[in-house]
Design an enzyme around this catalytic site. Structure first.
Site, PDB file in Angstrom:
ATOM      1  CG  HIS A 140      -2.006  -1.113   1.028  1.00 44.09           C
ATOM      2  ND1 HIS A 140      -2.719  -1.636   2.082  1.00 44.09           N
ATOM      3  CD2 HIS A 140      -2.450  -1.786  -0.083  1.00 44.09           C
ATOM      4  CE1 HIS A 140      -3.546  -2.569   1.626  1.00 44.09           C
ATOM      5  NE2 HIS A 140      -3.396  -2.680   0.319  1.00 44.09           N
ATOM      6  CG  ASP A 188      -2.603  -8.073  -3.616  1.00 46.29           C
ATOM      7  OD1 ASP A 188      -1.741  -8.906  -3.288  1.00 46.29           O
ATOM      8  OD2 ASP A 188      -3.260  -7.405  -2.792  1.00 46.29           O
TER       9      ASP A 188
HETATM   10  N1  SAM Z   1      -5.617  -6.083  -3.309  1.00 45.99           N
HETATM   11  C1  SAM Z   1      -6.289  -6.172  -2.014  1.00 45.99           C
HETATM   12  C2  SAM Z   1      -5.743  -5.101  -1.097  1.00 45.99           C
HETATM   13  O1  SAM Z   1      -4.562  -4.734  -1.226  1.00 45.99           O
HETATM   14  O2  SAM Z   1      -6.493  -4.609  -0.267  1.00 45.99           O
HETATM   15  C3  SAM Z   1      -6.143  -7.530  -1.382  1.00 45.99           C
HETATM   16  C4  SAM Z   1      -6.446  -8.663  -2.281  1.00 45.99           C
HETATM   17  S1  SAM Z   1      -6.303 -10.259  -1.570  1.00 45.99           S
HETATM   18  C5  SAM Z   1      -4.597 -10.480  -1.358  1.00 45.99           C
HETATM   19  C6  SAM Z   1      -6.646 -11.265  -2.962  1.00 45.99           C
HETATM   20  C7  SAM Z   1      -8.100 -11.235  -3.419  1.00 45.99           C
HETATM   21  O3  SAM Z   1      -8.185 -11.912  -4.680  1.00 45.99           O
HETATM   22  C8  SAM Z   1      -9.069 -11.946  -2.496  1.00 45.99           C
HETATM   23  O4  SAM Z   1     -10.110 -11.056  -2.152  1.00 45.99           O
HETATM   24  C9  SAM Z   1      -9.635 -13.110  -3.338  1.00 45.99           C
HETATM   25  O5  SAM Z   1     -11.013 -13.370  -3.090  1.00 45.99           O
HETATM   26  C10 SAM Z   1      -9.427 -12.585  -4.740  1.00 45.99           C
HETATM   27  N2  SAM Z   1      -9.299 -13.604  -5.801  1.00 45.99           N
HETATM   28  C11 SAM Z   1      -8.859 -14.879  -5.727  1.00 45.99           C
HETATM   29  N3  SAM Z   1      -8.786 -15.418  -6.957  1.00 45.99           N
HETATM   30  C12 SAM Z   1      -9.181 -14.457  -7.830  1.00 45.99           C
HETATM   31  C13 SAM Z   1      -9.280 -14.388  -9.247  1.00 45.99           C
HETATM   32  N4  SAM Z   1      -8.982 -15.442 -10.005  1.00 45.99           N
HETATM   33  N5  SAM Z   1      -9.688 -13.241  -9.803  1.00 45.99           N
HETATM   34  C14 SAM Z   1     -10.000 -12.150  -9.035  1.00 45.99           C
HETATM   35  N6  SAM Z   1      -9.922 -12.151  -7.689  1.00 45.99           N
HETATM   36  C15 SAM Z   1      -9.512 -13.295  -7.099  1.00 45.99           C
END
Ligand code: SAM
Length: 281
Positions: free
Chosen positions: A18, A165
């Protein structure tokens, strides 16, 4: 899909990700031309640190929680967009909230800029949609982030960033990152790409970095932050690949990475790496 970011929000990995995201958004805002920020794995948008999930792991205490004391002024200057965005999100949603990447992006958007938040988990996508689909400058898509990455670039503004991410629940997702990122950069050579990875299996990280180093046609930085001694069985650090980094980011990282390594170290070991990749390396 078992990963839920609510258990990890505000941890040491979020702090690095972040902070760098906030730096890139601040650099993009220096020019008046509009930009688009695309978040391929967006999560819930923001998190309550007093909620049951955050309380069960208490990870934020050794992440954002350790930033309570100020750093020396040169480092504080670099942290100021991150701290200001957290304060703005708290003013909007409550004093115990920690922003995820969508909330940080939303705070940085000016008239004419756009944010696109992609999330595949049905419940999280519904929450994200309720939080951000009502705003003129933000859009939520319930889609696979890798598919969306290919479909959404280059954006009409031709200026902006993509944050990648993923949760790394699936074996081989780190190799997938290298392959998808190289393809995405070829499709949008002027976009800024930020790709986060865990540092646990160091051989897998080095393999992904080597693939990117050979494939990238644009300059990139590898920013790693270790908060504990390397141990391939545990998460002891995390990193970001930044493709087309703003020109001062390497200089800035030379200030904030050592400060974070010292502040976030679990015991007596903190380390960092800032290395150039791609054609300029
Ligand atoms: N980027 C966010 C932040 O910094 O606040 C955190 C994201 S978290 C590490 C990863 C997210 O990716 C989770 O909410 C999960 O549900 C989602 N996710 C998992 N597989 C995915 C996919 N194939 N496409 C999109 N989102 C996905």
């Amino acid at each position: 899909m078992n990963y839920r970011h609510a258990f990890h929000a505000g941890n040491f990995a979020d702090v690095l990700k972040h902070l760098v995201l906030s730096r890139v958004l601040a650099h993009l805002s220096l020019k008046p031309a509009p930009f688009r920020a695309i978040d391929t794995h967006a999560g819930l948008g923001f998190y309550d640190l007093t909620a049951d999930e955050a309380g069960r792991t208490a990870e934020w205490i050794d992440g954002w929680g350790r930033l309570a004391e100020p750093f020396p002024p040169a480092v504080e200057d670099l942290l100021s967009p991150y701290r200001a965005a957290v304060a703005a999100v708290r003013a909007r949603h409550g004093p115990t909230i920690y922003p995820g990447s969508p909330a940080l992006i939303r705070e940085a958007l000016r008239a004419g800029d756009h944010g696109v938040f992609v999330e595949l988990h049905p419940d999280d996508a519904a929450t994200l949609r309720a939080r951000y689909n009502g705003h003129a400058r933000t859009k939520v898509l319930h889609l696979d982030g890798w598919t969306a990455l290919n479909a959404l670039i280059p954006p009409p503004e031709r200026r902006g960033l993509v944050l990648i991410d993923p949760p790394y629940e699936v074996l081989g997702e780190i190799d997938r990152l290298g392959a998808h990122l190289a393809r995405a950069v070829a499709k949008w050579p002027t976009g800024v790409f930020l790709a986060w990875y865990p540092i646990k299996d160091r051989a897998a990280v080095d393999r992904m970095v080597a693939v990117l180093d050979a494939a990238l046609t644009r300059p990139a930085l590898r920013l790693d932050l270790m908060i504990d001694r390397p141990d391939d069985a545990r998460l002891t650090g995390s990193g970001l690949i930044v493709v087309n980094p703003p020109w001062r980011l390497a200089e800035e990282a030379a200030l904030f990475l050592p400060a974070l390594a010292e502040r976030l170290a679990r015991s007596d070991y903190g380390a960092f790496r800032c290395a150039a990749l791609g054609p300029a390396a």
